[in-house]
Design an enzyme around this catalytic site. Sequence first.
Site, PDB file in Angstrom:
ATOM      1  N   HIS A 167       0.829  -1.211   0.000  1.00  0.00           N
ATOM      2  CA  HIS A 167       0.000   0.000   0.000  1.00  0.00           C
ATOM      3  C   HIS A 167       0.860   1.258   0.000  1.00  0.00           C
ATOM      4  O   HIS A 167       1.943   1.284   0.594  1.00  0.00           O
ATOM      5  CB  HIS A 167      -1.023   0.011   1.138  1.00  0.00           C
ATOM      6  CG  HIS A 167      -0.462  -0.128   2.525  1.00  0.00           C
ATOM      7  ND1 HIS A 167      -0.084   0.952   3.283  1.00  0.00           N
ATOM      8  CD2 HIS A 167      -0.232  -1.220   3.302  1.00  0.00           C
ATOM      9  CE1 HIS A 167       0.348   0.536   4.461  1.00  0.00           C
ATOM     10  NE2 HIS A 167       0.276  -0.778   4.506  1.00  0.00           N
ATOM     11  N   ASP A 169      -0.157   4.252   1.124  1.00  0.00           N
ATOM     12  CA  ASP A 169      -0.482   5.163   2.219  1.00  0.00           C
ATOM     13  C   ASP A 169       0.281   4.800   3.488  1.00  0.00           C
ATOM     14  O   ASP A 169       0.760   3.678   3.647  1.00  0.00           O
ATOM     15  CB  ASP A 169      -1.989   5.127   2.514  1.00  0.00           C
ATOM     16  CG  ASP A 169      -2.484   3.711   2.833  1.00  0.00           C
ATOM     17  OD1 ASP A 169      -2.375   2.842   1.949  1.00  0.00           O
ATOM     18  OD2 ASP A 169      -2.949   3.472   3.962  1.00  0.00           O
ATOM     19  N   ASP A 204       6.301   0.290   7.161  1.00  0.00           N
ATOM     20  CA  ASP A 204       4.900  -0.087   6.894  1.00  0.00           C
ATOM     21  C   ASP A 204       4.289   0.942   5.954  1.00  0.00           C
ATOM     22  O   ASP A 204       3.787   1.948   6.420  1.00  0.00           O
ATOM     23  CB  ASP A 204       4.112  -0.157   8.205  1.00  0.00           C
ATOM     24  CG  ASP A 204       2.641  -0.458   7.957  1.00  0.00           C
ATOM     25  OD1 ASP A 204       2.288  -0.909   6.849  1.00  0.00           O
ATOM     26  OD2 ASP A 204       1.831  -0.215   8.880  1.00  0.00           O
ATOM     27  N   GLU A 238      -5.006   1.520   2.790  1.00  0.00           N
ATOM     28  CA  GLU A 238      -5.011   0.269   3.573  1.00  0.00           C
ATOM     29  C   GLU A 238      -5.168   0.590   5.050  1.00  0.00           C
ATOM     30  O   GLU A 238      -5.834  -0.117   5.787  1.00  0.00           O
ATOM     31  CB  GLU A 238      -3.712  -0.504   3.335  1.00  0.00           C
ATOM     32  CG  GLU A 238      -3.717  -1.942   3.877  1.00  0.00           C
ATOM     33  CD  GLU A 238      -3.418  -2.071   5.367  1.00  0.00           C
ATOM     34  OE1 GLU A 238      -3.736  -3.101   5.955  1.00  0.00           O
ATOM     35  OE2 GLU A 238      -2.860  -1.119   5.953  1.00  0.00           O
ATOM     36  N   GLU A 239      -4.543   1.671   5.491  1.00  0.00           N
ATOM     37  CA  GLU A 239      -4.566   2.013   6.908  1.00  0.00           C
ATOM     38  C   GLU A 239      -5.938   2.501   7.361  1.00  0.00           C
ATOM     39  O   GLU A 239      -6.156   2.731   8.544  1.00  0.00           O
ATOM     40  CB  GLU A 239      -3.481   3.064   7.223  1.00  0.00           C
ATOM     41  CG  GLU A 239      -2.058   2.585   6.928  1.00  0.00           C
ATOM     42  CD  GLU A 239      -1.575   1.457   7.854  1.00  0.00           C
ATOM     43  OE1 GLU A 239      -2.347   1.021   8.728  1.00  0.00           O
ATOM     44  OE2 GLU A 239      -0.433   1.008   7.673  1.00  0.00           O
ATOM     45  N   ASP A 267       1.422 -10.242   0.103  1.00  0.00           N
ATOM     46  CA  ASP A 267       1.196  -8.900   0.638  1.00  0.00           C
ATOM     47  C   ASP A 267       2.005  -8.742   1.926  1.00  0.00           C
ATOM     48  O   ASP A 267       2.665  -9.693   2.365  1.00  0.00           O
ATOM     49  CB  ASP A 267      -0.312  -8.689   0.883  1.00  0.00           C
ATOM     50  CG  ASP A 267      -0.684  -7.220   1.085  1.00  0.00           C
ATOM     51  OD1 ASP A 267       0.186  -6.329   0.928  1.00  0.00           O
ATOM     52  OD2 ASP A 267      -1.865  -6.953   1.400  1.00  0.00           O
ATOM     53  N   HIS A 549       3.608   2.338  13.274  1.00  0.00           N
ATOM     54  CA  HIS A 549       2.398   3.049  13.732  1.00  0.00           C
ATOM     55  C   HIS A 549       2.707   3.936  14.940  1.00  0.00           C
ATOM     56  O   HIS A 549       1.798   4.378  15.623  1.00  0.00           O
ATOM     57  CB  HIS A 549       1.246   2.091  14.101  1.00  0.00           C
ATOM     58  CG  HIS A 549       0.593   1.463  12.909  1.00  0.00           C
ATOM     59  ND1 HIS A 549      -0.750   1.173  12.875  1.00  0.00           N
ATOM     60  CD2 HIS A 549       1.076   1.080  11.726  1.00  0.00           C
ATOM     61  CE1 HIS A 549      -1.055   0.613  11.710  1.00  0.00           C
ATOM     62  NE2 HIS A 549       0.050   0.545  10.992  1.00  0.00           N
TER      63      HIS A 549
HETATM   64 ZN   LIG Z   1       0.773  -1.866   6.192  1.00  0.00          ZN
END
Ligand SMILES: [Zn+2]
Length: 581
Positions: A167, A169, A204, A238-239, A267, A549
């Site tokens: 992803h 984002d 990520d 995705e987030e 993925d 995150h």
């Molecule tokens: Zn991710």
Amino acid sequence: MVANYPSEKLTEPARVGSTFSRHRRFLFSLLTFIITGILFLRPYISYSTIDFSINTSAIELCPKTAALSPSFNTSIDYILNDPTYKQESIHRLSQAVQIPTEVQDINPDPKNDPEFYSEFVKFHQFLDDTFPLVKSHLQKDIVNKFGLVYTWKGTDESLKPILLMAHQDVVPVNKESVNQWKFPPFSGHYDPETDLLWGRGSNDCKNLLIAEFEAIEKLLEDGFVPERTVLVSLGFDEESSGVWGASHLAPFIHERYGDDSILIIIDEGEGIIKVDDDLFIAPVVNGEKGYVDVTIDIIGHGGHSSVPPDHTTIGVAADLITLIESSPFPSDFQLDNPIYGTLTCKAEHSVSLPSNIKNVILNAGLDNKHRDALTEYVSNEKALRDLIRTTQSIDVIHGGVKSNALPESTTFLVNHRVDFHSSVRETVLEDLKRAEQIAKKHGYGLFFEDKFLIKPTKIGYIRVSYDKPLEPAPTSPSSGPIWDVLSGTIKDVFINAFVTNKEHHEKELYVTTGVFSGNTDTKYYWSLTNHIYRFIGSLFNESSLKTVHSVNENIEFKSHLSAITFIYEFIVNVNESKGLL
Ligand SMILES: [Zn+2]
Ligand SMILES: *[C@@H]1O[C@H](CO)[C@@H](O)[C@H](O)[C@H]1NC(C)=O
Ligand SMILES: *[C@@H]1O[C@H](CO)[C@@H](O)[C@H](O)[C@H]1NC(C)=O
Ligand SMILES: *[C@@H]1O[C@H](CO)[C@@H](O)[C@H](O)[C@H]1NC(C)=O
Ligand SMILES: *[C@@H]1O[C@H](CO)[C@@H](O)[C@H](O)[C@H]1NC(C)=O
């Protein structure tokens, strides 16, 4: 909070195009899983009532993984060891991180508000500029404005394509914590001392996205021509659950190729994990739990608080919440749970795991009594227990507006992650049963799915509804030729990247199955293949993972190079295994 009722119905298992939650915590769960590895090592209570005298060393649950070395290997050494390539690659990942493709929990429709996504336009330009061979050799389709599907056409169109995902984002940087970052969050700073590259998205998952582009660019440069088509599909939210990205990308690919038309999907997911000094495990995530948000409304009457009933709607809600929290869903360890692969590899090969725990794990297949012992062990491990049950978490509550007015209604939301062996329906019905108990206790009616199960009373009624249903994902196979190519590639990359003494193999890696409790964009892709694997070819570093995150997100660059190598080798190995697949 808005809840859509009462017209909702329980749906069939979610397929391409359904809508899902936006509150997932995929990488948190992933982190949880890593921490598991540590907790797991602490001494555990003994199971005095169970006979563990049976000789389990005769059964091999975690056999050696055979490495699959591609004969087309032009750039493997170069990617892993060339200092110039490393410098250039650092620059490319750094630039990717410098484009702040943040998304929020709820994002506008890209058709109505393209301005909101302006960083993604820059990101697309960056990809074009940075990977000229990808740009000139692959077909690029833009899906729902900012989703990207790249097609590297194979020479044999009768073969099912492979599909690589990632992803674009990143989770937003919390403004209040910006000053806690060692380097500005979108600096993409690289520190040669520690070999860490810093910034939001570095782990990520701009790392995976860029690894895919790096590998394809290098294969093109090396003159590689795939027989089997290679697809790359890149979501952009995705987030926040892929509402605008993956939920459009998957149907786009489905439209072109149809049901069960893809050989394998890769993925983001787990990576290689260090267990002991010489023992490594690669838990490939081959399943995901389900999801559902249940909303419960206690609907009563207003009035003056000087003449209150015994229980206001808030009190009734509290009673129901207490009931829910005091009755967790049952834990049950089934041996087809993907985490059993990780556990058995540790049990058979770790030198640091106490033998009583090894026995509990390895004997679980003997009979129910032994399996219950494993259930008991896992359900007492905080980091593992949620992998063998449906979870419940009361995350939202609203009720009351004024000190002298009775609350006409009180609403709360229970978020569930549905166990592999359960379903959305079973989960919702369990909440309904609890609501019924409280409705009867307090003399309320009960409403569910278009009708009153108990007639509304003078006091009021309880309404149960649900949203964002997602069944547990189908478990992908952990044997067979596709698995062998995948696991063999991981093993070969590990040897190339992390084993210095290749003859004597001073380090051993076992490839097995694993799981985390959140969801990825793959939840929209089920109809395309039953071979969906969530894995990044990096050596996961606990201290780096804790930053995902969170503040100070970073990645060890050596691990990024192995992720590039993994994609490179995987594409080649799939081509060279054509006869088997
Ligand atoms: Zn991710
Ligand atoms: C258990 O089985 C293994 C392999 O068959 C054998 O080598 C070992 O001696 C056995 N141990 C006991 C205690 O019977
Ligand atoms: C590439 O293949 C050659 C020939 O099989 C082999 O000698 C060499 O070790 C391989 N290199 C890597 C990095 O796998
Ligand atoms: C993780 O990275 C840190 C540097 O940030 C390093 O000191 C540590 O050895 C690494 N751990 C592993 C298991 O590679
Ligand atoms: C792809 O695999 C086929 C065999 O399946 C082989 O003939 C061909 O040379 C391979 N292509 C490349 C570029 O290695």
